[in-house]
Design an enzyme around this catalytic site. Structure first.
Site: not given
Length: 171
Positions: A59, A61-63, A113, A115
């Protein structure tokens, strides 16, 4: 007669071995869950300037990690991989990649980060950034992730109907 006894004994020992390996795997899983719970909920102390990026997988996350890293470091890109400067909280704790003591040594603001779902995420005086993405895009991205990283062999329809919509995907 002796060979029949050997065959039965061998078969029995093989069954016992499989049973013990299964029990050992379950105990390892329980130990990892216990280690994670201890580290995440007892040893880890959130700080007021900590930031958790919390998303459903695939969704953005890395961005978002890259955006927050850029904003908090004046645009420096001096790292081999983003996870080395903004760790994946549950993976690093659960797998022992990073200890809580190592989290404590990260420069402020610490950005993580995750989830984890709302009931599972560590609570504290920190900030939480939740990223949402269109579910259709998430499903397509998740399918391609399963094909490229988890060697899923089915069609998108199979994945969507039998895994994604039934909650049988990671997280």
């Amino acid at each position: 007669m002796k060979s029949r006894i050997k065959t039965i004994a061998s078969s029995s020992l093989k069954g016992l071995s499989l049973l013990l390996r299964g029990a050992a795997d379950r105990l390892t899983d329980v130990a990892q869950i216990t280690d994670f719970a201890r580290a995440a909920y007892l040893d880890f102390i959130p700080r007021t300037d900590d930031i958790f990026i919390v998303t459903y997988p695939r969704s953005g996350t890395t961005w978002m990690q890259m955006i927050l890293y850029q904003l908090t470091t004046d645009g420096k890109m001096d790292f081999p991989h983003i996870c080395q400067v903004l760790p994946w909280f549950e993976r690093f704790v659960a797998m022992g990649v990073m200890s809580v003591a190592e989290f404590d040594r990260l420069p402020d603001p610490r950005i993580f980060k995750s989830h984890l779902s709302y009931p599972q995420i560590p609570k504290g005086p920190c900030k939480y950034v939740y990223v949402a993405r269109n579910g259709k895009d998430v499903a397509v991205s998740y399918y391609h992730f399963y094909v490229s990283h988890l060697f899923f062999k089915g069609t998108f329809s199979d994945f969507f109907e039998h895994r994604f919509m039934r909650g049988k995907v990671q997280f």
